[in-house]
Design an enzyme around this catalytic site. Structure first.
Site, short mmCIF file in Angstrom:
data_model
loop_
_atom_site.label_atom_id
_atom_site.label_comp_id
_atom_site.label_asym_id
_atom_site.label_seq_id
_atom_site.Cartn_x
_atom_site.Cartn_y
_atom_site.Cartn_z
N PHE A 1 103.68 26.51 10.93
CA PHE A 1 103.74 27.65 10.01
C PHE A 1 105.12 28.29 10.06
CE2 PHE A 1 102.43 29.37 14.08
CZ PHE A 1 103.16 30.55 14.20
N CYS A 2 105.47 28.97 8.97
CA CYS A 2 106.71 29.75 8.88
C CYS A 2 106.45 30.90 7.92
CB CYS A 2 107.88 28.88 8.44
SG CYS A 2 107.62 28.01 6.88
N THR A 3 107.46 31.64 7.57
CA THR A 3 107.26 32.87 6.79
C THR A 3 106.60 32.62 5.43
OG1 THR A 3 109.24 33.79 7.84
CG2 THR A 3 108.36 34.97 5.94
#
Length: 301
Positions: A171-173
């Site tokens: 996951f990331c922003t």
């Protein structure tokens, strides 16, 4: 109230210089601020403005770049304009990793926020936070690990060390960094690679706090600094000395001085630097008293 719209699209783009001018001119015309990055592989952006102006700008961007929809998008609200000015940049990659992404060859491994909790609760799954360490420290998911790399170009070195048989939930922003990382892993022979659809922002928007496995706040690259569940502006501010996020707890430290230093940089700054920053902060405070904005003021809230 301002709308903040983030999006990305992987599609071969041409005429970058021409499109840069067209995009820049339209942002100025509609009083839209933020950053749009265009490259031969696609576009990545976060922009903000009044609702109607932003809506027409989104339509115009699609027309200029010749596509019907984005690969991913998110929208939130801000009580203030979180960007200083409109910027359109031409880059080699929309996210620097030394890897060109072809969406046609990419598997559909996006996990909806409502199914994400089940995946990351599985003890056999490696929950991988693909952001930078300072972002990770502001907030992250339960059981997550962070590669602790200075920039995204170093990320492949970390990925090469992982076991190909282990399920990976990344996951990331907003999702774009995971798009590239997942393609890299697929090319290396990893079979069980998953990514959070729409990134953290999509999760915080759609999952209630009482059901959430997210701890802390989410750092964002604008003057909101961080957001919480429901994409409400968070409690963090930015240190003027080192440009790192500062929590309310950090502000209680003796090493914190508004506009000068925080726990991250206090011991690394020279006395000359601190005096210069104090003078700058004094000018900012004077500008605030007169109701104007100082040239060096970086935050609006």
């Amino acid at each position: 109230m301002f709308d903040v719209f983030g999006f990305y699209k992987f599609k071969k783009l041409t005429s970058l210089k021409k499109n840069k001018i067209l995009l820049q001119d339209y942002l100025i015309k509609k009083n839209i601020r933020g950053t749009i990055i265009i490259a031969n592989e696609g576009v990545n952006a976060t922009i903000s403005g009044k609702a109607n102006d932003l809506k027409s700008t989104i339509t115009k961007i699609k027309k200029i770049l010749n596509f019907k929809k984005f690969d991913s998008e998110n929208i939130s609200k801000s009580k203030f304009q979180p960007f200083h000015k409109p910027k359109v940049k031409i880059k080699k990659e929309v996210v620097p990793m030394g890897l060109s992404l072809s969406s046609k060859n990419k598997k559909n491994n996006h996990i909806d926020p409502k199914k994400w909790n089940k995946l990351i609760n599985d003890k056999d799954t490696l929950v991988l936070d693909s952001r930078k360490p300072f972002e990770y420290n502001v907030g992250t998911f339960k059981r997550s690990v962070n590669p602790d790399v200075a920039n995204f170009r170093e990320f492949p070195k970390y990925l090469n060390k992982l076991k190909k048989t282990k399920p990976i939930a990344m996951f990331c922003t907003g999702g774009i960094r995971c798009e590239k990382a997942s393609v890299f892993l697929e090319k290396k022979g990893f079979k069980n690679v998953y990514q959070l659809k729409g990134g953290i922002l999509n999760y915080l928007k759609n999952i209630k706090k009482k059901e959430s496995l997210w701890n802390g706040e989410c750092f964002v690259f604008d003057n909101r600094i961080s957001v919480k569940h429901g994409l409400i502006t968070g409690t963090y501010s930015m240190c003027s000395g080192c440009r790192k996020p500062v929590s309310p707890k950090d502000k209680k430290s003796k090493k914190y001085e508004e506009g000068v230093s925080c726990v991250n940089c206090h011991d690394n700054l020279t006395q000359t630097q601190k005096e210069r920053f104090r003078m700058r902060q004094k000018q900012i405070n004077l500008a605030k008293k007169t109701g104007s904005k100082h040239i060096f003021q970086k935050e609006f809230k």
